[in-house]
Motif scaffolding. Structure first.
Motif, PDB file in Angstrom:
ATOM      1  N   THR A   1       6.339  -2.139  -6.153  1.00 14.71           N
ATOM      2  CA  THR A   1       6.692  -3.295  -5.311  1.00 14.71           C
ATOM      3  C   THR A   1       7.039  -4.485  -6.199  1.00 14.71           C
ATOM      4  O   THR A   1       6.396  -4.693  -7.228  1.00 14.71           O
ATOM      5  CB  THR A   1       5.495  -3.661  -4.403  1.00 14.71           C
TER       6      THR A   1
ATOM      7  N   ALA B   1       6.202   9.088  -4.251  1.00 17.82           N
ATOM      8  CA  ALA B   1       4.982   8.279  -4.312  1.00 17.82           C
ATOM      9  C   ALA B   1       4.678   7.841  -5.744  1.00 17.82           C
ATOM     10  O   ALA B   1       4.150   6.748  -5.968  1.00 17.82           O
ATOM     11  CB  ALA B   1       3.815   9.071  -3.740  1.00 17.82           C
TER      12      ALA B   1
ATOM     13  N   ASN C   1      -1.461   1.493  -6.815  1.00 16.30           N
ATOM     14  CA  ASN C   1      -0.243   0.809  -6.375  1.00 16.30           C
ATOM     15  C   ASN C   1       0.146  -0.270  -7.385  1.00 16.30           C
ATOM     16  O   ASN C   1      -0.700  -1.076  -7.792  1.00 16.30           O
ATOM     17  CB  ASN C   1      -0.457   0.164  -5.002  1.00 16.30           C
TER      18      ASN C   1
ATOM     19  N   ASP D   1      -3.658  -2.077  -8.168  1.00 14.06           N
ATOM     20  CA  ASP D   1      -4.938  -1.999  -7.446  1.00 14.06           C
ATOM     21  C   ASP D   1      -5.628  -0.676  -7.769  1.00 14.06           C
ATOM     22  O   ASP D   1      -5.087   0.153  -8.517  1.00 14.06           O
ATOM     23  CB  ASP D   1      -4.722  -2.185  -5.934  1.00 14.06           C
TER      24      ASP D   1
ATOM     25  N   GLU E   1       1.829   5.652   2.117  1.00 13.77           N
ATOM     26  CA  GLU E   1       3.128   6.214   2.525  1.00 13.77           C
ATOM     27  C   GLU E   1       3.440   5.888   3.992  1.00 13.77           C
ATOM     28  O   GLU E   1       3.591   6.778   4.833  1.00 13.77           O
ATOM     29  CB  GLU E   1       3.165   7.725   2.283  1.00 13.77           C
TER      30      GLU E   1
ATOM     31  N   LYS F   1      -6.000   1.857  -6.113  1.00 17.12           N
ATOM     32  CA  LYS F   1      -5.358   3.050  -5.557  1.00 17.12           C
ATOM     33  C   LYS F   1      -4.130   3.455  -6.379  1.00 17.12           C
ATOM     34  O   LYS F   1      -3.419   4.391  -6.025  1.00 17.12           O
ATOM     35  CB  LYS F   1      -4.904   2.795  -4.108  1.00 17.12           C
TER      36      LYS F   1
ATOM     37  N   ARG G   1       4.167   2.218 -13.897  1.00 15.06           N
ATOM     38  CA  ARG G   1       2.974   2.547 -13.099  1.00 15.06           C
ATOM     39  C   ARG G   1       1.826   3.029 -13.985  1.00 15.06           C
ATOM     40  O   ARG G   1       0.662   2.963 -13.584  1.00 15.06           O
ATOM     41  CB  ARG G   1       3.314   3.609 -12.045  1.00 15.06           C
TER      42      ARG G   1
ATOM     43  N   VAL H   1       7.628   4.687  -7.244  1.00 16.58           N
ATOM     44  CA  VAL H   1       8.031   3.458  -6.538  1.00 16.58           C
ATOM     45  C   VAL H   1       7.048   2.332  -6.864  1.00 16.58           C
ATOM     46  O   VAL H   1       5.838   2.559  -6.968  1.00 16.58           O
ATOM     47  CB  VAL H   1       8.083   3.694  -5.002  1.00 16.58           C
TER      48      VAL H   1
ATOM     49  N   ARG I   1       0.855  -1.202   0.000  1.00 21.05           N
ATOM     50  CA  ARG I   1       0.000   0.000   0.000  1.00 21.05           C
ATOM     51  C   ARG I   1       0.886   1.246   0.000  1.00 21.05           C
ATOM     52  O   ARG I   1       0.910   2.025   0.960  1.00 21.05           O
ATOM     53  CB  ARG I   1      -0.940  -0.021   1.203  1.00 21.05           C
ATOM     54  N   LEU I   2       1.615   1.394  -1.117  1.00 20.08           N
ATOM     55  CA  LEU I   2       2.536   2.536  -1.223  1.00 20.08           C
ATOM     56  C   LEU I   2       1.796   3.860  -1.194  1.00 20.08           C
ATOM     57  O   LEU I   2       2.358   4.892  -0.811  1.00 20.08           O
ATOM     58  CB  LEU I   2       3.359   2.409  -2.508  1.00 20.08           C
ATOM     59  N   ASP I   3       0.505   3.836  -1.594  1.00 19.81           N
ATOM     60  CA  ASP I   3      -0.284   5.074  -1.594  1.00 19.81           C
ATOM     61  C   ASP I   3      -0.457   5.643  -0.184  1.00 19.81           C
ATOM     62  O   ASP I   3      -0.659   6.850  -0.013  1.00 19.81           O
ATOM     63  CB  ASP I   3      -1.659   4.830  -2.223  1.00 19.81           C
TER      64      ASP I   3
END
Lengths: 393, 171
Positions: free
Chosen positions: B120, B115, B159, B155, A244, B157, B57, B118, A240-242
């Protein structure tokens, strides 16, 4: 076998110059008290942060806050998301041990608004906005009086008054506090021995959010089932990088705080060492003068068969007796002076406790210093020339 | 030969021996076991035309991608790490005067840029995440440049997660 001088020779010598003996003992007492105080300060500082650290609790805070809980802001819903996503979280009676909290340094005023005076003083206080779940995460916290707070109510730590610099009775149950534009009645007092929490005021989270016009939390404390099992939390933060977020084990967080205060601890010890050093040199000088005064007597003892080592041992016994007597007085002084004492530091406070470790440091230290102080006098005795000394006036 | 001479010779001999012998490699941290990963995960050469993290992204969910970036955070007990876009500035850039103990957290970078730059990376063993850290695997470590090949999942959001099928670690 070498002959030794009897113990009462050393004791009688002390009584020959009572003023010098008393002054030396007083110096020892002050050094012992100072060593106890320094040790109590350092141990209090260390244990305050170490006490709050737990192997099974992690702190989730904003990645941009650089590990500062006061600057950190995390989404108000972060706690719920963590609960849903991380399987390792401890559940107590089905309730997840996840505590969203607001940490805030604020100005606290005493008494209700109706009794406010124009010249009233605002006291700096540390307020933590919590829900009942905070008790699941912060196990050190125990209510010692009253009950948990509801809307319009707060509970206060037993060192909060000291931290705010106000009399103890002004934070008694039933008293009223004002902060962030709200008025709160104290309905409970809590203890959290050996932690920084003890100097805080706990208010309802939702009410504090409203008053501070925040729609977020500062941090989320999470307790897991097994110590160190934070992989699920770390995964959550990385997926959940959003949000932070950054996850820090509480043990590491408080370890870093301890390291931050290392220079202060070092300063306390350096000050104690400097004063102890001055006392050693003073005592050493006094003892050396005593040897000089008794040079003929010591030479006579050598002439009748006592070795210079026997004289040195007797001198060391004299020094140890004075140091021990002074040390005991110093311990009593420290016990009285430190009783119930506490120290304010930043937004926290901690108790000063003359515990067994500190007593050992104080008493052992003063005995060692007493022994070191005899070194110049012993060297003087070892170099004694009997023929010359007997001619001394 | 006096006792002092013999002792001096012995001390010198011991000192010479200790200088000559190689120090053993540091033992592995038992709290951070290294993940045992399939040999096929290791790429011998960097795939051509790898996208940046920012570009990935913006790519469509479910596409196969090759992305290049620098390793940011690494999970201690799972083969998961994050990669940061190469345009982002860590706190260990040449000429950086800040004494930062954890330059891979990119604390010197603008949070908004960070933000957006990046992603994962996860390495799976079947349906589950591979256990053990990926740190030190094939030299992978914080701020190392890597190229990751895998399937992109996103997702709602925004990410981005890449399920890695191949990783090239730049030496």
């Amino acid at each position: 076998m070498a002959r030794s001088l009897p113990l009462d020779y050393a004791v009688r010598n002390l009584a020959r110059r009572p003023l010098r003996t008393v002054l030396s003992a007083l110096a020892s007492a002050l050094v012992a008290a100072l060593l106890v105080a320094a040790s109590a300060f350092v141990r209090g500082l260390d244990s305050t942060f170490a006490g709050a650290a737990r192997d099974d609790v992690a702190i989730v805070l904003s990645s941009v806050a650089q590990r500062d809980v006061l600057r950190s802001t995390v989404s108000a819903g972060a706690g719920s998301l963590i609960e849903a996503d991380v399987p390792e979280i401890l559940r107590v009676g089905g309730t997840p041990a996840v505590s969203s909290e607001i940490h805030s340094g604020t100005n606290v005023r005493l008494g209700p608004l109706s009794e406010a005076r124009a010249d009233e003083v605002a006291h700096p206080g540390f307020v933590r906005g919590v829900t009942d779940r905070a008790f699941l995460v912060h196990e050190a916290v125990t209510l010692i009086e009253g009950r948990p707070g509801r809307t319009g109510e707060v509970i206060v730590g037993r060192l909060a008054a000291r931290q705010m610099g106000v009399p103890e009775e002004s934070l008694a149950v039933g008293k009223v506090l004002r902060f962030e534009g709200g008025e709160f009645t104290i309905v409970g007092r809590f203890a959290a021995p050996g932690t920084t929490i003890e100097a805080e005021i706990w208010a309802p989270l939702s009410e504090l959010r409203g008053l501070t016009k925040r729609d977020d939390s500062s941090v989320v404390f999470v307790r897991v089932e097994r110590p160190g099992e934070f992989a699920g939390l770390e995964l959550f933060a990385l997926r959940r990088l959003d949000l932070e977020l950054v996850v820090i084990p509480s043990s590491l967080y408080y370890q870093e705080l301890v390291a931050y205060f290392r220079p202060i601890r070092a300063l306390a010890w350096i000050m104690a060492a400097l004063i102890a050093g001055a006392a050693v040199f003073g005592g050493s000088n006094a003892l050396n003068a005593a040897v000089q005064d008794r040079l003929r007597e010591l030479a006579s003892l050598c002439a009748v068969g006592y070795s210079t080592w026997a004289l040195a041992r007797s001198l060391a016994v004299e020094a140890l007796l004075v140091a021990a007597a002074g040390g005991v007085a110093g311990l009593a002084l420290a016990k009285v002076a430190l009783h119930g004492g506490s120290i304010r530091i930043a937004m926290s406070a901690f108790r000063l406790d003359a515990d067994a470790h500190s007593v050992l440091v104080g008493f052992g230290g003063v005995l060692l210093l007493g022994l070191f102080g005899t070194a110049p006098a012993v060297i003087r005795i070892r170099r004694i020339s009997i023929a010359t000394a007997l001619k001394e006036p | 030969m006096s006792t002092r001479t013999i002792l001096s010779v012995l001390v010198l001999a011991l000192a010479a021996c200790s200088q000559g012998s190689e120090s053993p490699p540091p033992p592995a941290d038992p709290a951070r076991p290294v993940a045992v990963l399939p040999a096929s995960l290791r790429l011998e050469s960097a795939p051509s035309a790898a996208l940046s993290v920012v570009e990935v992204r913006a790519a469509a969910n479910g596409t196969e991608v090759a992305v290049t970036g620098r390793v940011k955070d690494i999970v201690a007990t799972r083969a998961v790490f994050t990669i940061a876009d190469l345009s982002l500035k860590s706190c260990a850039e040449p000429g950086d005067t800040m004494d930062c103990e954890t330059p891979w957290d990119y604390c010197c970078e603008d949070p908004a840029r960070l933000a957006a730059g990046v992603a994962t990376v996860e390495v799976r063993s079947g349906a589950e995440l591979a256990t053990g850290t990926i740190q030190t695997w094939n030299g992978l470590d914080h701020l190392k440049s890597v190229v990751v090949v895998g399937k992109l999942t996103k997702d709602d959001k925004g990410n981005a997660t890449i399920i890695a099928s191949g990783i090239y670690v730049q030496s």
